[in-house]
Design a protein around this motif. Structure first.
Motif, PDB file in Angstrom:
ATOM      1  N   SER A   1       7.743  -6.224  -5.880  1.00  0.00           N
ATOM      2  CA  SER A   1       8.446  -5.769  -7.079  1.00  0.00           C
ATOM      3  C   SER A   1       7.517  -4.860  -7.882  1.00  0.00           C
ATOM      4  O   SER A   1       6.303  -5.067  -7.905  1.00  0.00           O
ATOM      5  CB  SER A   1       8.896  -6.959  -7.937  1.00  0.00           C
ATOM      6  N   TRP A   2       8.087  -3.844  -8.507  1.00  0.00           N
ATOM      7  CA  TRP A   2       7.290  -2.943  -9.354  1.00  0.00           C
ATOM      8  C   TRP A   2       8.188  -2.358 -10.439  1.00  0.00           C
ATOM      9  O   TRP A   2       9.403  -2.275 -10.308  1.00  0.00           O
ATOM     10  CB  TRP A   2       6.628  -1.843  -8.528  1.00  0.00           C
ATOM     11  N   THR A   3       7.534  -1.953 -11.515  1.00  0.00           N
ATOM     12  CA  THR A   3       8.265  -1.468 -12.692  1.00  0.00           C
ATOM     13  C   THR A   3       8.480   0.028 -12.612  1.00  0.00           C
ATOM     14  O   THR A   3       7.597   0.770 -12.182  1.00  0.00           O
ATOM     15  CB  THR A   3       7.481  -1.816 -13.983  1.00  0.00           C
ATOM     16  N   ASN A   4       9.647   0.441 -13.069  1.00  0.00           N
ATOM     17  CA  ASN A   4       9.974   1.861 -13.136  1.00  0.00           C
ATOM     18  C   ASN A   4       9.400   2.428 -14.431  1.00  0.00           C
ATOM     19  O   ASN A   4      10.021   2.382 -15.486  1.00  0.00           O
ATOM     20  CB  ASN A   4      11.502   2.030 -13.105  1.00  0.00           C
ATOM     21  N   THR A   5       8.174   2.963 -14.373  1.00  0.00           N
ATOM     22  CA  THR A   5       7.498   3.489 -15.555  1.00  0.00           C
ATOM     23  C   THR A   5       8.088   4.840 -15.951  1.00  0.00           C
ATOM     24  O   THR A   5       8.895   5.425 -15.234  1.00  0.00           O
ATOM     25  CB  THR A   5       5.999   3.661 -15.277  1.00  0.00           C
ATOM     26  N   SER A   6       7.662   5.351 -17.116  1.00  0.00           N
ATOM     27  CA  SER A   6       8.145   6.673 -17.558  1.00  0.00           C
ATOM     28  C   SER A   6       7.738   7.749 -16.568  1.00  0.00           C
ATOM     29  O   SER A   6       8.480   8.704 -16.317  1.00  0.00           O
ATOM     30  CB  SER A   6       7.590   7.000 -18.944  1.00  0.00           C
ATOM     31  N   GLU A   7       6.537   7.583 -15.972  1.00  0.00           N
ATOM     32  CA  GLU A   7       6.096   8.544 -14.964  1.00  0.00           C
ATOM     33  C   GLU A   7       6.974   8.453 -13.716  1.00  0.00           C
ATOM     34  O   GLU A   7       7.333   9.466 -13.118  1.00  0.00           O
ATOM     35  CB  GLU A   7       4.631   8.278 -14.600  1.00  0.00           C
ATOM     36  N   ASP A   8       7.351   7.215 -13.356  1.00  0.00           N
ATOM     37  CA  ASP A   8       8.260   7.032 -12.217  1.00  0.00           C
ATOM     38  C   ASP A   8       9.602   7.698 -12.484  1.00  0.00           C
ATOM     39  O   ASP A   8      10.180   8.325 -11.609  1.00  0.00           O
ATOM     40  CB  ASP A   8       8.488   5.533 -11.947  1.00  0.00           C
ATOM     41  N   ARG A   9      10.073   7.536 -13.740  1.00  0.00           N
ATOM     42  CA  ARG A   9      11.362   8.134 -14.076  1.00  0.00           C
ATOM     43  C   ARG A   9      11.296   9.654 -14.015  1.00  0.00           C
ATOM     44  O   ARG A   9      12.251  10.309 -13.611  1.00  0.00           O
ATOM     45  CB  ARG A   9      11.804   7.665 -15.471  1.00  0.00           C
TER      46      ARG A   9
ATOM     47  N   ILE B   1       0.843  -1.213   0.000  1.00  0.00           N
ATOM     48  CA  ILE B   1       0.000   0.000   0.000  1.00  0.00           C
ATOM     49  C   ILE B   1       0.874   1.257   0.000  1.00  0.00           C
ATOM     50  O   ILE B   1       0.612   2.224  -0.721  1.00  0.00           O
ATOM     51  CB  ILE B   1      -0.950  -0.005   1.215  1.00  0.00           C
ATOM     52  N   LEU B   2       1.953   1.226   0.793  1.00  0.00           N
ATOM     53  CA  LEU B   2       2.847   2.379   0.902  1.00  0.00           C
ATOM     54  C   LEU B   2       3.534   2.675  -0.436  1.00  0.00           C
ATOM     55  O   LEU B   2       3.566   3.827  -0.889  1.00  0.00           O
ATOM     56  CB  LEU B   2       3.907   2.107   1.980  1.00  0.00           C
ATOM     57  N   ILE B   3       4.072   1.633  -1.062  1.00  0.00           N
ATOM     58  CA  ILE B   3       4.790   1.817  -2.333  1.00  0.00           C
ATOM     59  C   ILE B   3       3.842   2.292  -3.417  1.00  0.00           C
ATOM     60  O   ILE B   3       4.151   3.221  -4.184  1.00  0.00           O
ATOM     61  CB  ILE B   3       5.488   0.506  -2.755  1.00  0.00           C
ATOM     62  N   GLU B   4       2.661   1.672  -3.503  1.00  0.00           N
ATOM     63  CA  GLU B   4       1.720   2.038  -4.563  1.00  0.00           C
ATOM     64  C   GLU B   4       1.214   3.462  -4.421  1.00  0.00           C
ATOM     65  O   GLU B   4       1.057   4.180  -5.414  1.00  0.00           O
ATOM     66  CB  GLU B   4       0.554   1.051  -4.566  1.00  0.00           C
ATOM     67  N   SER B   5       0.986   3.891  -3.180  1.00  0.00           N
ATOM     68  CA  SER B   5       0.496   5.263  -2.980  1.00  0.00           C
ATOM     69  C   SER B   5       1.611   6.295  -3.167  1.00  0.00           C
ATOM     70  O   SER B   5       1.364   7.408  -3.639  1.00  0.00           O
ATOM     71  CB  SER B   5      -0.113   5.406  -1.588  1.00  0.00           C
TER      72      SER B   5
END
Length: 883
Positions: free
Chosen positions: A197-205, A179-183
């Motif tokens: 595990s989660w993907t580094n999306t373009s928005e994340d970048r 919950i913490l990571i997703e928010s």
């Protein structure tokens, strides 16, 4: 309501406005005093006095907190001497102390900050690198801190490819962590019994980049504060650049060393049996096999201070209380060495590598808590630098110095004097002519001009703007352009004066008739200036700020203030005549401009064709702003010629330098595209070969910045053209708008052609002049268009050709007077403001002449060729009746 009472109230409002402006403009007559700030429990006044006298440095006063000096140059020399003397329990820092009288300070009135070109100092432009190991480490650190803040224990967080993996210790914490990571990162995390595990999306970048830049700016601010530099300015510039101005600083090498270090500290357990091939060496070449995972990083350090411990330099460390793992690991490893690893990211060609060194590897004697110290440093200075870097925090991303400028204080003081002189002479030229030519109305216009300068200075002081030499040029230019509104109004009043009406009626009619043209002309100029503001940087932005504020204030002073003053004087029977005794344009000329439009069109086409061929064939003499390289300004105590300087440069293997005089016969500017050769060491050798010489300014601009500046300039010109097209289309007609834009394109091409023909240096400030010329030229064209529309409204039988001729003839007096007055201001800039603004002055002077020509011959001729007719401008009578 009695009209006279209303005017009286407006006069009171105007007087209060001027009084407030004076209060906030006056502090600029009391510039800040250059001081060396002293931090000490008991200042050693006598020792300081002896040191300064030994070096022949005069100071104005000394008190327990600071020492005051007459000049920034004396201040910096004194600071170097006192800092190097290492007086016990004393620290020194350069500062600026307000000299504003207390009665002005009550109102919060303070002088404007001065740019580096007016007070000396160091400027850096840093490029924040992306997609480096350091930015990934910063993001991992951010994730670890998030988990720790929520009390979620983890084994490790790692990044591979485009995926983050967090190994969580307790299964019960997995859901909370998800919950913490997703928010926090707006992502979708995959969950197992022990990991996320989660993907580094373009928005994340994008978020990662924003975080890296914000953290880098914060760390830079901390480092600069630690250096004790007051009035420093740090600002983000574009998406990936950070601009830093350090007034008063002259040691560019030390500033770079502290500001640009991407240094981190890690603590690893040392174990001969460690399952790793990684070995890190200390300064003596000893290898240390390290456990792969650090048990503590520099991010947990909240305090660091250098001191001497038994004649050895050490750094005291305090942690943030969250490094629970560190205590556990050291408790379990008593008797085992703990390596303190200093890591710095360095650029090697086009890639980054981590250079690591073990500072020390003491044996753990007891579990380490939140306080301990690091030893093994080679000198106290090294310990001080390390402590400063740890206190300010590691940079979240590596930075590259792509632009460096060092300006000597004497050059800054000279720029101030030249800027003020050009402003004074430009304003006096304009006001003298206005008083001579327009009599009483001219004197009232002069009051508005002086009000314009005072209110502009007040506004700049209130908003905390930084005044630069181009900023002063903007104020001078706004004076020249502000007179245009006064000329428009006075010419309209003269037209009405022959109709033998009352002075008040004539006055009101003149202002009403001029209002539309003034508003349209100033708005288009303002829009172009705003493009400069949003797309420019540094000095160009300063120029845009002062020019745009000057334009807005000129509308207020020319349209509102002069009308109120004139009406008030008429009501009081003080103004009984408008003084029409001097009229160079007594009758409106009847020149058939459109009759020769085919010849002028051919003439313009030939000039355009020649310029378009000349620019690529002969090329532009691009300045350092666009090419990158190094530029040095040297002052010589004795007579020196270019051949002598060139001979010494060749001696130091600098063969590509351009040398020219810079304002006076003993000051020279040296430019070299090879930045690697004109280094600080080389300059020191050159000044030794030329006794009595000193460096006034040293500037380096990376080629990538130059290319970006050039492309940004082209985009700025296109944006200016599109904005002007949009506005003129709304206010007039698409055919008018297209012809106006084509005539605008005509102007910069001819300016660039002349720059290419005579090989005049084309730099960033010259580009600003071209953009300003676009605003000036569209201003001229709109005044003509406004009269064309008026002619068609007043005479339904008039042809389009006649209307265009009438519009040009009716505004010819205004065009000649405004162009002449603005040219006089630009000439004062060229003659008195110094070599730096020569390119700007030349470009704008050429632009005024070409812009005046194009507004008369090109814009109207093109409108006719595009089929402009009366019905395109004037709404048909039937439609007007229906509406």
């Amino acid at each position: 309501m009695n009209p006279k009472n209303a005017i009286a109230r407006r006069m009171i409002f105007l007087s209060i406005t001027l009084l407030i402006a004076l209060i906030y403009a006056l502090p600029n007559l009391y510039p800040n005093v250059a001081v060396v700030q002293v931090t000490s429990e008991q200042i050693q006044t006598e020792q300081i006095n002896i040191l300064l006298n030994q070096h022949s440095i005069n100071y104005q006063w000394i008190n327990p907190e600071a020492i005051g000096f007459e000049s920034v140059e004396s201040q910096m020399q004194a600071n170097d001497i006192l800092s190097n003397a290492q007086i016990p329990d004393h620290s020194f820092a350069i500062n600026l102390q307000s000299a504003t009288p207390s009665w002005l300070s009550v109102f919060g009135a303070e002088p404007m900050k001065l740019g580096l070109d007016l007070q000396g100092g160091v400027h850096f432009l840093l490029h924040v690198q992306e997609n480096t190991p350091e930015t990934t480490d910063a993001e991992i650190s951010k994730i670890e801190n998030l988990l720790m803040d929520e009390g979620i224990r983890y084994d490790h967080v790692q990044f591979s490819g485009a995926t983050y993996l967090a190994q969580i210790k307790a299964e019960k914490d997995i859901q909370r962590a998800k919950i913490l990571i997703e928010s926090s990162f707006n992502t979708q995390a995959n969950m197992t019994s022990s990991s996320l595990s989660w993907t580094n999306t373009s928005e994340d970048r994008e978020l990662q980049r924003e975080y890296a830049i914000e953290q880098t700016i914060q760390s830079l601010e901390n480092r600069i504060n630690e250096l004790g530099i007051s009035e420093a300015q740090i600002a983000r510039q574009g998406l990936e650049y950070i601009s830093i101005d350090l007034p008063g600083v002259q040691d560019i090498a030390y500033a770079k060393k502290i500001i640009g270090k991407t240094a981190t500290l890690r603590f690893h357990l040392v174990s001969p049996s460690a399952q790793t091939d990684e070995r890190v060496y200390d300064q003596h070449g000893n290898a240390y096999p390290l456990e792969p995972k650090a048990i503590l990083s520099g991010n947990e350090i909240i305090y660091a201070n250098a001191r001497m411990e038994q004649m050895r330099p050490v750094v005291d460390i305090k942690l943030n209380g969250k490094a629970h793992n560190f205590y556990d690991q050291t408790a379990a490893s008593v008797g085992q060495p703990l390596a303190v690893v200093y890591s710095e990211l360095k650029k090697i060609e086009e890639s980054y590598i981590n250079e690591e060194q073990v500072i020390s590897a003491p044996v753990i004697r007891q579990p380490l808590g939140d306080s301990f110290f690091i030893q093994g440093l080679s000198s106290f200075e090294e310990a001080q630098d390390l402590a400063l870097l740890l206190r300010s925090g590691a940079l979240a991303a590596p930075v590259e110095f792509v632009e460096e400028t060092i300006i000597g204080p004497s050059l800054g003081e000279d720029n101030i004097q030249k800027g003020i002189l050009s402003l004074a002479i430009g304003t006096l030229c304009v006001s003298a002519f206005m008083a001579y030519y327009y009599g009483a109305l001219g004197m009232i216009a002069n009051i508005a001009l002086y009000m314009n300068v005072i209110i502009t200075l007040a506004c700049l002081s209130i908003i905390g703007a930084t005044l630069t030499l181009p900023g002063i040029a903007g104020i001078v230019l706004s004076v020249g352009m502000a007179v245009d509104a006064n000329v428009l109004i006075n010419e309209r009043i003269r037209e009405e004066y022959d109709k033998k009406k009352s002075l008040r009626t004539i006055l009101n009619k003149g202002y009403d008739n001029a209002l539309s043209a003034i508003v349209d002309a100033n708005i288009t100029t303002l829009l172009v200036t705003l493009v400069l503001f949003f797309m420019g940087s540094g000095a160009i932005k300063g120029f845009a700020v002062t020019t745009s504020i000057g334009i807005l204030i000129s509308i207020f002073t020319a349209v509102y203030a002069t009308r109120i003053i004139s009406t008030y004087l008429i009501d009081k029977n003080i103004l009984t005549s408008f003084g029409n005794n001097r009229m160079w344009f007594k009758n409106i000329p009847q020149i058939a401009f459109m009759k020769i439009r085919h010849k002028t069109f051919l003439f313009s086409s030939v000039l355009l064709g020649a310029s378009i061929l000349l620019i690529p064939l002969r090329g532009l003499n691009l300045g350092l702003d666009f090419t990158g390289g190094t530029q040095v300004v040297l002052e010589f105590a004795q007579d020196t010629n270019q051949a002598q300087i060139n001979s010494i440069l060749h001696k130091h293997n600098i063969t590509d330098a351009q040398i020219q005089t810079y304002g006076s016969s003993n000051v020279f500017i040296i430019k070299s595209a090879n930045a690697a050769k004109l280094t600080k060491t080389t300059l020191a050798a050159i000044t030794q070969d030329l006794p009595g010489s000193k460096v006034l300014q040293n500037e380096f601009i990376g080629p990538q910045v130059g290319q970006k500046m050039l492309s940004t300039g082209i985009i700025a010109i296109l944006c200016s053209l599109l904005i002007s097209l949009f506005y003129v289309t709304i206010r007039f007609d698409l055919r008018f708008a297209i012809s106006a834009i084509i005539s605008l394109i005509h102007d910069p091409i001819l300016i660039l052609g002349l720059f290419s023909l005579f090989q005049i240096e084309f730099n960033l400030i010259a580009l600003a002049a071209i953009l300003t010329t676009l605003g000036y030229s569209i201003n001229d064209t709109i005044v003509v268009y406004d009269r064309v529309r008026e002619s068609m409204k007043n005479d339904t039988r008039i042809s389009t050709t006649q209307a265009l001729d009438n519009g040009i003839n009716q505004t010819l007096s205004r065009t000649i007077l405004t162009s002449g007055l603005t040219l006089s201001v630009v000439i004062s800039l060229y003659l008195f403001s110094g070599t730096y603004l020569h390119g700007f002055s030349i470009a704008f002077a050429i632009g005024i002449i070409i812009g005046t020509y194009s507004s008369i011959y090109v814009a109207g001729a093109l409108a006719l060729k595009l089929g402009l007719k009366r019905e395109h401008i004037i709404t048909p009578i039937n439609n007007e009746a229906i509406s």
